[in-house]
Design a protein around this motif. Structure first.
Motif, PDB file in Angstrom:
ATOM      1  N   ARG A  73       0.830  -1.199   0.000  1.00  0.00           N
ATOM      2  CA  ARG A  73       0.000   0.000   0.000  1.00  0.00           C
ATOM      3  C   ARG A  73       0.865   1.248   0.000  1.00  0.00           C
ATOM      4  NH1 ARG A  73      -5.350  -1.068   3.057  1.00  0.00           N
ATOM      5  NH2 ARG A  73      -5.751  -3.165   2.296  1.00  0.00           N
ATOM      6  N   ALA A  74       0.459   2.226  -0.763  1.00  0.00           N
ATOM      7  CA  ALA A  74       1.272   3.426  -0.840  1.00  0.00           C
ATOM      8  C   ALA A  74       0.481   4.639  -1.282  1.00  0.00           C
ATOM      9  CB  ALA A  74       2.443   3.203  -1.786  1.00  0.00           C
ATOM     10  N   GLN A  75       1.158   5.754  -1.077  1.00  0.00           N
ATOM     11  CA  GLN A  75       0.599   7.058  -1.366  1.00  0.00           C
ATOM     12  C   GLN A  75       1.784   7.939  -1.724  1.00  0.00           C
ATOM     13  OE1 GLN A  75      -0.913   8.713   2.229  1.00  0.00           O
ATOM     14  NE2 GLN A  75      -2.522   9.874   1.210  1.00  0.00           N
ATOM     15  N   GLY A  76       1.647   8.806  -2.691  1.00  0.00           N
ATOM     16  CA  GLY A  76       2.757   9.689  -3.011  1.00  0.00           C
ATOM     17  C   GLY A  76       2.581  10.352  -4.363  1.00  0.00           C
ATOM     18  N   TYR A  77       3.418  11.371  -4.609  1.00  0.00           N
ATOM     19  CA  TYR A  77       3.321  12.126  -5.852  1.00  0.00           C
ATOM     20  C   TYR A  77       3.504  11.214  -7.064  1.00  0.00           C
ATOM     21  CZ  TYR A  77       3.819  16.394  -3.029  1.00  0.00           C
ATOM     22  OH  TYR A  77       3.646  17.419  -2.123  1.00  0.00           O
ATOM     23  N   GLY A  78       4.307  10.140  -6.922  1.00  0.00           N
ATOM     24  CA  GLY A  78       4.529   9.220  -8.031  1.00  0.00           C
ATOM     25  C   GLY A  78       3.281   8.426  -8.390  1.00  0.00           C
ATOM     26  N   ILE A  79       2.299   8.437  -7.522  1.00  0.00           N
ATOM     27  CA  ILE A  79       1.057   7.700  -7.760  1.00  0.00           C
ATOM     28  C   ILE A  79      -0.070   8.684  -8.056  1.00  0.00           C
ATOM     29  CG2 ILE A  79      -0.649   6.151  -6.714  1.00  0.00           C
ATOM     30  CD1 ILE A  79       1.800   5.143  -4.934  1.00  0.00           C
ATOM     31  N   GLY A  80      -0.210   9.683  -7.214  1.00  0.00           N
ATOM     32  CA  GLY A  80      -1.222  10.704  -7.432  1.00  0.00           C
ATOM     33  C   GLY A  80      -1.026  11.848  -6.461  1.00  0.00           C
ATOM     34  N   ARG A  81      -1.147  13.060  -6.959  1.00  0.00           N
ATOM     35  CA  ARG A  81      -0.995  14.236  -6.106  1.00  0.00           C
ATOM     36  C   ARG A  81      -2.332  14.592  -5.465  1.00  0.00           C
ATOM     37  NH1 ARG A  81       3.394  17.914  -6.596  1.00  0.00           N
ATOM     38  NH2 ARG A  81       5.038  16.879  -7.754  1.00  0.00           N
ATOM     39  N   PRO A  82      -2.294  15.349  -4.374  1.00  0.00           N
ATOM     40  CA  PRO A  82      -3.569  15.823  -3.819  1.00  0.00           C
ATOM     41  C   PRO A  82      -4.308  16.660  -4.864  1.00  0.00           C
ATOM     42  CG  PRO A  82      -1.734  16.255  -2.307  1.00  0.00           C
ATOM     43  CD  PRO A  82      -1.132  15.812  -3.600  1.00  0.00           C
ATOM     44  N   MET A  83      -5.625  16.453  -4.984  1.00  0.00           N
ATOM     45  CA  MET A  83      -6.409  17.135  -6.027  1.00  0.00           C
ATOM     46  C   MET A  83      -7.788  17.489  -5.482  1.00  0.00           C
ATOM     47  SD  MET A  83      -7.177  13.704  -8.256  1.00  0.00           S
ATOM     48  CE  MET A  83      -6.163  12.454  -7.444  1.00  0.00           C
TER      49      MET A  83
ATOM     50  N   ALA B 262     -11.801  17.463  -5.188  1.00  0.00           N
ATOM     51  CA  ALA B 262     -12.710  16.309  -5.280  1.00  0.00           C
ATOM     52  C   ALA B 262     -13.226  16.085  -6.706  1.00  0.00           C
ATOM     53  CB  ALA B 262     -13.886  16.496  -4.322  1.00  0.00           C
ATOM     54  N   GLU B 263     -13.440  17.172  -7.440  1.00  0.00           N
ATOM     55  CA  GLU B 263     -14.016  17.049  -8.789  1.00  0.00           C
ATOM     56  C   GLU B 263     -13.105  16.278  -9.729  1.00  0.00           C
ATOM     57  OE1 GLU B 263     -14.421  19.829  -6.354  1.00  0.00           O
ATOM     58  OE2 GLU B 263     -13.360  20.902  -7.957  1.00  0.00           O
ATOM     59  N   GLN B 264     -11.790  16.240  -9.409  1.00  0.00           N
ATOM     60  CA  GLN B 264     -10.865  15.573 -10.332  1.00  0.00           C
ATOM     61  C   GLN B 264     -10.673  14.088 -10.017  1.00  0.00           C
ATOM     62  OE1 GLN B 264      -7.188  17.834 -10.381  1.00  0.00           O
ATOM     63  NE2 GLN B 264      -8.291  19.739 -10.817  1.00  0.00           N
ATOM     64  N   VAL B 265     -11.232  13.646  -8.892  1.00  0.00           N
ATOM     65  CA  VAL B 265     -10.936  12.287  -8.428  1.00  0.00           C
ATOM     66  C   VAL B 265     -11.448  11.216  -9.392  1.00  0.00           C
ATOM     67  CG1 VAL B 265     -11.562  10.603  -6.648  1.00  0.00           C
ATOM     68  CG2 VAL B 265     -10.627  12.833  -5.990  1.00  0.00           C
ATOM     69  N   SER B 266     -12.638  11.435  -9.917  1.00  0.00           N
ATOM     70  CA  SER B 266     -13.237  10.433 -10.788  1.00  0.00           C
ATOM     71  C   SER B 266     -12.377  10.213 -12.050  1.00  0.00           C
ATOM     72  CB  SER B 266     -14.648  10.897 -11.135  1.00  0.00           C
ATOM     73  OG  SER B 266     -15.192  10.070 -12.098  1.00  0.00           O
ATOM     74  N   ASP B 267     -11.939  11.308 -12.674  1.00  0.00           N
ATOM     75  CA  ASP B 267     -11.071  11.191 -13.859  1.00  0.00           C
ATOM     76  C   ASP B 267      -9.738  10.546 -13.496  1.00  0.00           C
ATOM     77  OD1 ASP B 267     -12.868  12.257 -15.563  1.00  0.00           O
ATOM     78  OD2 ASP B 267     -11.955  14.259 -15.664  1.00  0.00           O
ATOM     79  N   TRP B 268      -9.205  10.941 -12.333  1.00  0.00           N
ATOM     80  CA  TRP B 268      -7.919  10.359 -11.917  1.00  0.00           C
ATOM     81  C   TRP B 268      -8.064   8.844 -11.761  1.00  0.00           C
ATOM     82  CZ3 TRP B 268      -6.204   7.256  -8.076  1.00  0.00           C
ATOM     83  CH2 TRP B 268      -4.809   7.045  -8.048  1.00  0.00           C
ATOM     84  N   MET B 269      -9.162   8.414 -11.182  1.00  0.00           N
ATOM     85  CA  MET B 269      -9.364   6.972 -10.957  1.00  0.00           C
ATOM     86  C   MET B 269      -9.486   6.219 -12.277  1.00  0.00           C
ATOM     87  SD  MET B 269     -11.703   6.830  -7.506  1.00  0.00           S
ATOM     88  CE  MET B 269     -11.886   5.058  -7.478  1.00  0.00           C
ATOM     89  N   ASP B 270     -10.155   6.821 -13.235  1.00  0.00           N
ATOM     90  CA  ASP B 270     -10.254   6.185 -14.550  1.00  0.00           C
ATOM     91  C   ASP B 270      -8.868   6.032 -15.166  1.00  0.00           C
ATOM     92  OD1 ASP B 270     -12.942   6.139 -14.159  1.00  0.00           O
ATOM     93  OD2 ASP B 270     -13.382   7.853 -15.473  1.00  0.00           O
TER      94      ASP B 270
END
Ligand code: C2E
Ligand code: MG
Ligand code: MG
Ligand code: MG
Length: 292
Positions: A255-265, A267-275
């Protein structure tokens, strides 16, 4: 005579201190105003399972959308309010906002866990549990199991007995816990045993240099081992490169979190990021086949 000496020794009016107090008072006032005017925003940073290529949740990170100065990061204003009542008001605003977001995402078929950072001063309020309960009750369509609270390992160590009590009471409502910045707080093993948190969150300072610094790598290995023994989840923060991600997976931290995976954004951008994540994720394909 004693009085005179006292006067000389302790100056009753120190203009410098008075000025500092005034300016702190003004800053607090400005921040209180910002809360009233709705100038705070929550950004969301993804947490993923690198091996499975799955999103496991989002961490809510506060920002101040200042009308003139633009987006201000939390470490530029949170320390100013640290032990003031505003910390609690702001913390409760974050909880409301996050629960609203859970409701919205649930309604659109994305039941994501949201992690909320809780300040030590807020968490240690004697009425923290009933307040949280009433905030949850105000959001009946947000399942409490989708709320995770991140508390600093260092804060959790301050008063282990009361901490344990508050955590257990929150867990009884369905809420989960992660110990944030884990590894920086000098937990002894016996303390860790007493803390009912579900997750240990490896501090980003260890991840940053894990490829060059064998001591940081050893700490990471140690935390992963601890998590295994205590049957806790483990997640690494601050993962910026696939090399870091691959090494973490090799050591058993998926499990991980970080800029290499996804930056803080927002809420409106989350759906596109997940796709995009679902389509493009490939660190798991780069793993040694026998480890996959
Ligand atoms: P944290 O909870 O440990 O959050 C991780 C911080 O690292 C975030 O900074 C995040 O944007 C940043 N980060 C994430 N991935 C990477 C990476 O790959 N590289 C680097 N260099 N940084 C990365 P942010 O958003 O500035 O927040 C800083 C701290 O402020 C948080 O640390 C947390 O302690 C506090 N904070 C943020 N939001 C809240 C809040 O709503 N309430 C409270 N009480 N504290 C908050
Ligand atoms: Mg955090
Ligand atoms: Mg952290
Ligand atoms: Mg931190």
């Amino acid at each position: 005579q004693a009085k005179q000496m006292g006067r000389n020794r302790y100056q009753l009016f120190d203009p410098k201190a008075a000025k500092a107090m005034q300016s702190r008072h003004r800053e607090l006032e400005r921040l209180r105003q910002a809360l009233q005017h709705g100038e705070f925003r929550l950004y969301y940073q993804p947490k993923v399972n690198m091996r499975l290529g799955q999103v496991i949740g989002m961490e809510a990170l506060i920002r101040w959308q200042h009308p003139e100065r633009g987006l201000i990061p939390p470490l530029q204003f949170l320390p100013l309010i640290e032990d003031s009542p505003l910390t609690i008001d702001l913390g409760e605003w974050v909880l409301h906002e996050a629960l609203e977001q859970i409701q919205q995402w649930c309604a659109s078929g994305r039941p994501l866990v949201i992690s909320v950072n809780i300040a030590a001063h807020h968490f240690q309020q004697p009425d923290f549990v009933p307040r949280l309960q009433s905030i949850l009750a105000e959001h009946p369509k947000a399942p409490p199991r989708l709320l995770e609270l991140e508390i600093l390992e260092s804060a959790a160590l301050e008063d282990i007995r009361s901490m344990r009590g508050i955590m257990t009471a929150c867990q009884a409502m369905g809420v989960r816990f992660a110990l944030d910045d884990f590894g920086t707080g000098y937990s002894s093993l016996s303390y860790l045993k007493q803390l009912p948190a579900e997750t240990l969150k490896i501090d980003q300072s260890f991840v940053r240099d894990m490829l060059e610094d064998p001591e940081d790598l050893a700490i990471i290995e140690g935390v992963i081992g601890l998590a295994r023994v205590f049957r806790k989840e483990v997640i690494a923060e601050g993962v910026e490169t696939p090399e870091q991600g691959l090494l973490l997976m090799r050591f058993g931290c998926d499990r991980a979190q970080g800029y290499g995976i996804g930056r803080p954004m927002p809420a409106e951008q989350v759906s596109d990021w997940m796709d995009g994540f679902a389509e493009n994720w490939q660190w798991n394909l780069w793993m040694d086949p026998q480890l996959r």
